[in-house]
Design a protein around this motif. Structure first.
Motif, PDB file in Angstrom:
ATOM      1  N   GLY A   1       0.821  -1.208   0.000  1.00 41.80           N
ATOM      2  CA  GLY A   1       0.000   0.000   0.000  1.00 41.80           C
ATOM      3  C   GLY A   1       0.852   1.254   0.000  1.00 41.80           C
ATOM      4  N   THR A   2       0.581   2.157   0.920  1.00 42.38           N
ATOM      5  CA  THR A   2       1.318   3.418   0.985  1.00 42.38           C
ATOM      6  C   THR A   2       2.476   3.368   1.980  1.00 42.38           C
ATOM      7  N   GLN A   3       2.680   2.214   2.602  1.00 44.27           N
ATOM      8  CA  GLN A   3       3.786   2.076   3.551  1.00 44.27           C
ATOM      9  C   GLN A   3       5.123   2.133   2.816  1.00 44.27           C
ATOM     10  N   SER A   4       6.160   2.469   3.551  1.00 45.23           N
ATOM     11  CA  SER A   4       7.498   2.353   2.980  1.00 45.23           C
ATOM     12  C   SER A   4       7.854   0.873   2.923  1.00 45.23           C
ATOM     13  N   VAL A   5       8.864   0.548   2.135  1.00 47.62           N
ATOM     14  CA  VAL A   5       9.324  -0.837   2.025  1.00 47.62           C
ATOM     15  C   VAL A   5       9.747  -1.350   3.397  1.00 47.62           C
ATOM     16  N   THR A   6      10.448  -0.520   4.150  1.00 49.39           N
ATOM     17  CA  THR A   6      10.929  -0.933   5.470  1.00 49.39           C
ATOM     18  C   THR A   6       9.772  -1.226   6.409  1.00 49.39           C
ATOM     19  N   GLU A   7       8.745  -0.370   6.435  1.00 45.80           N
ATOM     20  CA  GLU A   7       7.579  -0.608   7.290  1.00 45.80           C
ATOM     21  C   GLU A   7       6.847  -1.876   6.871  1.00 45.80           C
ATOM     22  N   TYR A   8       6.705  -2.063   5.573  1.00 40.92           N
ATOM     23  CA  TYR A   8       6.014  -3.237   5.040  1.00 40.92           C
ATOM     24  C   TYR A   8       6.723  -4.520   5.463  1.00 40.92           C
ATOM     25  N   MET A   9       8.032  -4.553   5.259  1.00 39.35           N
ATOM     26  CA  MET A   9       8.783  -5.758   5.611  1.00 39.35           C
ATOM     27  C   MET A   9       8.828  -5.967   7.123  1.00 39.35           C
ATOM     28  N   ARG A  10       8.901  -4.897   7.886  1.00 41.51           N
ATOM     29  CA  ARG A  10       8.909  -5.009   9.347  1.00 41.51           C
ATOM     30  C   ARG A  10       7.619  -5.671   9.838  1.00 41.51           C
ATOM     31  N   GLY A  11       6.489  -5.297   9.255  1.00 41.17           N
ATOM     32  CA  GLY A  11       5.213  -5.898   9.634  1.00 41.17           C
ATOM     33  C   GLY A  11       5.158  -7.380   9.303  1.00 41.17           C
ATOM     34  N   ILE A  12       5.666  -7.752   8.140  1.00 45.58           N
ATOM     35  CA  ILE A  12       5.685  -9.161   7.753  1.00 45.58           C
ATOM     36  C   ILE A  12       6.619  -9.946   8.664  1.00 45.58           C
ATOM     37  N   PHE A  13       7.802  -9.397   8.946  1.00 43.67           N
ATOM     38  CA  PHE A  13       8.757 -10.095   9.811  1.00 43.67           C
ATOM     39  C   PHE A  13       8.206 -10.265  11.227  1.00 43.67           C
ATOM     40  N   ALA A  14       7.454  -9.277  11.708  1.00 38.35           N
ATOM     41  CA  ALA A  14       6.878  -9.381  13.053  1.00 38.35           C
ATOM     42  C   ALA A  14       5.911 -10.572  13.118  1.00 38.35           C
ATOM     43  N   LYS A  15       5.065 -10.710  12.100  1.00 37.56           N
ATOM     44  CA  LYS A  15       4.124 -11.837  12.076  1.00 37.56           C
ATOM     45  C   LYS A  15       4.855 -13.164  11.880  1.00 37.56           C
ATOM     46  N   ALA A  16       5.874 -13.168  11.022  1.00 35.32           N
ATOM     47  CA  ALA A  16       6.653 -14.393  10.804  1.00 35.32           C
ATOM     48  C   ALA A  16       7.383 -14.795  12.083  1.00 35.32           C
ATOM     49  N   ASP A  17       7.886 -13.817  12.828  1.00 38.35           N
ATOM     50  CA  ASP A  17       8.551 -14.105  14.099  1.00 38.35           C
ATOM     51  C   ASP A  17       7.565 -14.679  15.109  1.00 38.35           C
ATOM     52  N   GLN A  18       6.345 -14.146  15.140  1.00 38.26           N
ATOM     53  CA  GLN A  18       5.325 -14.681  16.038  1.00 38.26           C
ATOM     54  C   GLN A  18       5.014 -16.130  15.699  1.00 38.26           C
ATOM     55  N   LEU A  19       4.926 -16.419  14.410  1.00 39.98           N
ATOM     56  CA  LEU A  19       4.681 -17.803  13.993  1.00 39.98           C
ATOM     57  C   LEU A  19       5.818 -18.715  14.439  1.00 39.98           C
ATOM     58  N   ALA A  20       7.046 -18.247  14.306  1.00 37.25           N
ATOM     59  CA  ALA A  20       8.199 -19.051  14.724  1.00 37.25           C
ATOM     60  C   ALA A  20       8.164 -19.295  16.228  1.00 37.25           C
ATOM     61  N   LEU A  21       7.797 -18.282  16.994  1.00 39.90           N
ATOM     62  CA  LEU A  21       7.698 -18.443  18.444  1.00 39.90           C
ATOM     63  C   LEU A  21       6.604 -19.425  18.832  1.00 39.90           C
ATOM     64  N   LEU A  22       5.588 -19.531  18.004  1.00 35.71           N
ATOM     65  CA  LEU A  22       4.493 -20.467  18.261  1.00 35.71           C
ATOM     66  C   LEU A  22       4.795 -21.864  17.721  1.00 35.71           C
ATOM     67  N   GLY A  23       6.002 -22.048  17.205  1.00 33.33           N
ATOM     68  CA  GLY A  23       6.411 -23.364  16.721  1.00 33.33           C
ATOM     69  C   GLY A  23       5.991 -23.663  15.299  1.00 33.33           C
ATOM     70  N   SER A  24       5.628 -22.637  14.534  1.00 34.96           N
ATOM     71  CA  SER A  24       5.193 -22.828  13.158  1.00 34.96           C
ATOM     72  C   SER A  24       5.909 -21.838  12.241  1.00 34.96           C
ATOM     73  N   PRO A  25       7.240 -21.968  12.145  1.00 36.94           N
ATOM     74  CA  PRO A  25       7.988 -20.987  11.338  1.00 36.94           C
ATOM     75  C   PRO A  25       7.678 -21.120   9.849  1.00 36.94           C
ATOM     76  N   LEU A  26       7.784 -19.986   9.136  1.00 36.76           N
ATOM     77  CA  LEU A  26       7.585 -19.993   7.693  1.00 36.76           C
ATOM     78  C   LEU A  26       8.868 -20.429   7.009  1.00 36.76           C
ATOM     79  N   ASP A  27       8.733 -21.201   5.969  1.00 38.57           N
ATOM     80  CA  ASP A  27       9.848 -21.557   5.117  1.00 38.57           C
ATOM     81  C   ASP A  27      10.358 -20.282   4.426  1.00 38.57           C
ATOM     82  N   HIS A  28      11.656 -20.232   4.135  1.00 46.92           N
ATOM     83  CA  HIS A  28      12.268 -19.053   3.517  1.00 46.92           C
ATOM     84  C   HIS A  28      11.550 -18.674   2.219  1.00 46.92           C
ATOM     85  N   GLU A  29      11.271 -19.649   1.370  1.00 50.21           N
ATOM     86  CA  GLU A  29      10.628 -19.353   0.094  1.00 50.21           C
ATOM     87  C   GLU A  29       9.182 -18.891   0.292  1.00 50.21           C
ATOM     88  N   ASP A  30       8.503 -19.408   1.305  1.00 50.91           N
ATOM     89  CA  ASP A  30       7.147 -18.934   1.607  1.00 50.91           C
ATOM     90  C   ASP A  30       7.181 -17.481   2.074  1.00 50.91           C
TER      91      ASP A  30
END
Length: 168
Positions: A56-85
């Motif tokens: 959307g209108t976010q900067s690239v850094t903000e966009y990726m930070r949001g995705i990484f935060a959710k991916a990190d939460q998934l990893a903490l819950l024992g369900s990490p995302l594969d690199h390609e995913d």
């Protein structure tokens, strides 16, 4: 005293959940059972949020930070995302302005590193900003719409981006 201190450290929306606890142990058990166990529903919710992520209108850094935060939460819950995913999630939420980068990522035999992808997206973001400043426009680069009236009285749009791509 420790009981009151622990209650005081909790946010206002969590305090009612533990208000009936009589001991610190009860508080810890309630919090652990609520937030410490990876529930299938919580994992599904995070994965759905990731699917709906768009730059959307976010900067690239903000966009990726949001995705990484959710991916990190998934990893903490024992369900990490594969690199390609994770790469697919990032590139899937980008607009047409980033099509060249997305095609480059998808065309590689060896997956790109997240750091390199971030760098390429930042470079493209800088290019887009420079083009917008030169044209004196705050309209996205791909928003060059020309419309013609069809025989039925409706409009037919023809879009062309400055990035060398033609959308029909």
């Amino acid at each position: 005293m420790l009981y009151s201190s622990l209650i005081g450290t909790l946010t206002l929306n969590i305090q009612p959940m533990v208000a009936r606890a009589l001991t610190m142990r009860d508080i810890w058990l309630t919090l652990s059972n609520t937030y410490g166990k990876p529930s299938r529903g919580h994992v599904k919710q995070l994965k759905q949020q990731l699917k709906r992520c768009t730059k959307g209108t976010q900067s690239v850094t903000e966009y990726m930070r949001g995705i990484f935060a959710k991916a990190d939460q998934l990893a903490l819950l024992g369900s990490p995302l594969d690199h390609e995913d994770l790469l697919d999630t990032i590139t899937g939420g980008l607009g047409d302005d980033y099509r060249a980068v997305v095609e480059m990522v998808n065309g590689r035999d060896v997956p790109i590193s997240l750091e390199e992808l971030h760098e390429k997206l930042l470079n493209r973001e800088n290019d887009i900003t420079a083009i917008e400043e030169l044209s004196g426009s705050s309209v996205p680069v791909t928003a060059n719409n020309t419309q013609t009236r069809s025989q039925r009285g409706g409009f037919r749009g023809n879009q062309a981006s400055r990035g060398g791509y033609r959308n029909n």
